[in-house]
Write a protein that holds these residues in place. Structure first.
Motif, mmCIF file in Angstrom:
data_model
loop_
_atom_site.group_PDB
_atom_site.id
_atom_site.type_symbol
_atom_site.label_atom_id
_atom_site.label_comp_id
_atom_site.label_asym_id
_atom_site.label_seq_id
_atom_site.Cartn_x
_atom_site.Cartn_y
_atom_site.Cartn_z
ATOM 1 N N ALA A 27 -6.273 -4.214 -1.727
ATOM 2 C CA ALA A 27 -5.039 -4.482 -0.974
ATOM 3 C C ALA A 27 -3.832 -4.683 -1.879
ATOM 4 O O ALA A 27 -2.687 -4.588 -1.412
ATOM 5 C CB ALA A 27 -5.222 -5.709 -0.081
ATOM 6 N N LEU A 28 -4.060 -4.963 -3.166
ATOM 7 C CA LEU A 28 -2.969 -5.114 -4.148
ATOM 8 C C LEU A 28 -1.919 -6.139 -3.717
ATOM 9 O O LEU A 28 -0.724 -5.974 -3.957
ATOM 10 C CB LEU A 28 -2.281 -3.766 -4.399
ATOM 11 N N GLY A 68 2.562 -7.247 4.203
ATOM 12 C CA GLY A 68 3.129 -6.724 5.441
ATOM 13 C C GLY A 68 4.563 -7.116 5.697
ATOM 14 O O GLY A 68 4.995 -7.186 6.853
ATOM 15 N N HIS A 69 5.344 -7.355 4.646
ATOM 16 C CA HIS A 69 6.755 -7.691 4.821
ATOM 17 C C HIS A 69 7.543 -6.437 5.213
ATOM 18 O O HIS A 69 7.142 -5.319 4.874
ATOM 19 C CB HIS A 69 7.328 -8.291 3.533
ATOM 20 N N PRO A 70 8.673 -6.605 5.905
ATOM 21 C CA PRO A 70 9.476 -5.440 6.330
ATOM 22 C C PRO A 70 9.848 -4.520 5.175
ATOM 23 O O PRO A 70 9.800 -3.299 5.306
ATOM 24 C CB PRO A 70 10.710 -6.071 6.970
ATOM 25 N N PRO A 127 1.783 -4.503 13.514
ATOM 26 C CA PRO A 127 1.752 -5.213 12.247
ATOM 27 C C PRO A 127 3.083 -5.898 11.973
ATOM 28 O O PRO A 127 4.146 -5.351 12.253
ATOM 29 C CB PRO A 127 1.482 -4.090 11.229
ATOM 30 N N GLU A 128 2.988 -7.064 11.437
ATOM 31 C CA GLU A 128 4.191 -7.829 11.127
ATOM 32 C C GLU A 128 5.092 -7.052 10.188
ATOM 33 O O GLU A 128 4.662 -6.516 9.173
ATOM 34 C CB GLU A 128 3.789 -9.155 10.466
ATOM 35 N N PRO A 187 -1.969 -0.728 4.045
ATOM 36 C CA PRO A 187 -1.778 -1.819 5.021
ATOM 37 C C PRO A 187 -3.044 -2.157 5.794
ATOM 38 O O PRO A 187 -3.264 -3.329 6.147
ATOM 39 C CB PRO A 187 -0.691 -1.267 5.952
ATOM 40 N N ASP A 188 -3.884 -1.169 6.065
ATOM 41 C CA ASP A 188 -5.100 -1.443 6.820
ATOM 42 C C ASP A 188 -6.185 -2.071 5.956
ATOM 43 O O ASP A 188 -7.060 -2.773 6.469
ATOM 44 C CB ASP A 188 -5.613 -0.157 7.462
#
Length: 444
Positions: A184-185, A189-191, A431-432, A160-161
């Motif tokens: 980052a692939l 940042g989805h739940p 983060p979202e 995520p970072d």
């Protein structure tokens, strides 16, 4: 993701174009590394005769370094995995700094073995002709699996970072932005992504905890499964494991203090985190002295001739100065500092941690050398003598320089504080999708 804010900016600030100071430091560390590599090449050409190794002393500074580096590598697993399972939320800002020590220590542990072999290409014999009756193959398997698992665990927690760097760092070179895009692939940042990541990391934490116990126990069995005096004891496994966690935790304190000072991370790496680690260090130090007394009391009470030769060598003979220095550096001085001076004082805590790691290196040395210079076949083989040469010290300096070089380079390209994991500690940044994922996990 939310707009950039103060906390996020503090964590991302160290990631910028290298300064003159960075380049000078990298040049110095790289120079020492190259000198050590040249000494290794010379050793390869001329043979192990350029070292102090001789019969019956076949393991020396190189194997001391191997055990020490593998011990340092336990820092990341303990801070990140074991404390994760225990539900210790305070560990979150520390996890990546600890995991990086794990990842960058392991290659130099392996390099120490290759240096000790003299002919490193013969390592392939273990792959093609190894037999699992040999503890050396157990060690090869355990360390290899630990290294691969650590890479996966480290990368997943960093993912995520990496995406955060991709989205936020617009002033870095094009190749660096491209690197973030690839690594980052496609993370958005989805739940559901955070939810899956948390589940995977929780599962891997359990696996890594079992693995870290296995790895250093197996490393100790490489000694304990022999009949050398001082090694053939069931206590050697847990003793090695406790020492590894102690040295690894002390290394985390040193790394965090440097990062806090150099990168101005006082707001994130607050004093409370260091106080929590201080309590762990006190516990591990007391556990270490218990193990030390139990081992030597058992040997002394047994009064077996060959064991007593090694014991007397440590207590009052050739290695007495190293042995008692080790006891003072690991236990005597640090425990007084940690109890009476180090609370709310990072400088004292770093001092104790440095002493512990110097002492733990001496402890690895004192475990290995006295047992080899006084083998069970002493009347046949004779008393051994071991004095490390300049070649061994230069290669040792190179491996430590390489570790520092890799670690410092990493901190200039990736956040050393995990932003997404520390969101709840940093109220200005979230983060979202992270809060939604945590709500799903807790059933809220």
């Amino acid at each position: 993701m939310h707009p950039e804010n103060k906390n996020e900016a503090i964590i991302l600030k160290p990631i910028h174009r290298p300064t003159t100071g960075d380049r000078l430091l990298w040049f110095a560390l790289g120079g020492i590394l190259l000198l050590g590599l040249s000494a290794w090449v010379r050793q390869y050409v001329l043979g192990l005769g350029v070292t102090g190794l001789n019969r019956p002393v076949y393991w020396g500074v190189y194997i001391t370094n191997f055990v020490f580096f593998i011990g340092l590598a336990h820092s990341g697993t303990f801070i990140s995995a074991i404390l994760r399972i225990a539900g210790q939320g305070w560990r979150k800002p520390l996890t990546r700094a600890a995991e990086a020590i794990t990842l960058f220590s392991l290659p130099f542990g392996v390099a120490s073995i290759l240096a000790d072999m003299g002919r490193p290409e013969r390592v392939f014999n273990i792959i093609f002709f190894g037999r699992y009756q040999s503890p050396i193959l157990w060690d090869f398997t355990a360390v290899g699996l630990y290294f691969l698992s650590s890479i996966v665990f480290f990368y997943l927690s960093l993912l995520p970072d990496i995406a955060l760097c991709r989205d936020r760092l617009t002033n870095v070179p094009r190749w660096q932005r491209r690197m973030y895009e690839i690594l980052a692939l496609g993370w958005q940042g989805h739940p559901e992504q955070f939810h899956r990541l948390e589940k995977v990391l929780d599962g891997m934490a359990i696996f890594m905890t079992m693995l870290v116990v296995t790895v250093h126990t197996v490393v100790s069995w490489m000694f304990g499964m022999t009949l050398q005096p001082g090694w053939h004891t069931a206590l050697i496994g847990p003793f090695f494991l406790l020492g590894a966690i102690l040295s690894g935790t002390a290394a985390v304190v040193i790394a965090l203090a440097i990062l806090r000072k150099v990168y101005k991370l006082e707001q994130v790496l607050h004093i409370g985190l260091f106080n929590s680690i201080r309590k762990l260090l006190i516990t591990f130090t007391l556990g270490w002295i218990y193990m030390m007394i139990a081992e030597h009391l058992t040997i002394g009470y047994g009064n077996m001739k060959e064991e007593m030769v090694v014991l007397q060598d440590k207590f009052s003979g050739t290695y007495a100065a190293i042995f008692w220095s080790m006891a003072l550096l690991v236990f005597g001085v640090p425990v007084l500092i940690l109890i009476f001076k180090a609370k709310n004082n990072i400088a004292w805590m770093v001092t104790a941690s440095i002493l512990i790691n110097v002492g733990m290196w001496l402890e690895r040395y004192i475990v290995i050398i006295p047992s080899e210079v006084s083998p069970r076949l002493l009347p046949v083989m004779g008393q051994g003598i071991y004095l490390p040469t300049a070649t061994e010290w230069l290669i040792t300096a190179a491996w430590f320089s390489g570790l520092f070089l890799l670690y410092m380079t990493f901190t200039r390209f990736f956040p050393i504080i995990p932003v997404w994991e520390t969101a709840e500690h940093l109220p200005e940044f979230e983060p979202e999708g992270l809060r939604e994922a945590q709500a799903v996990q807790t059933g809220d």
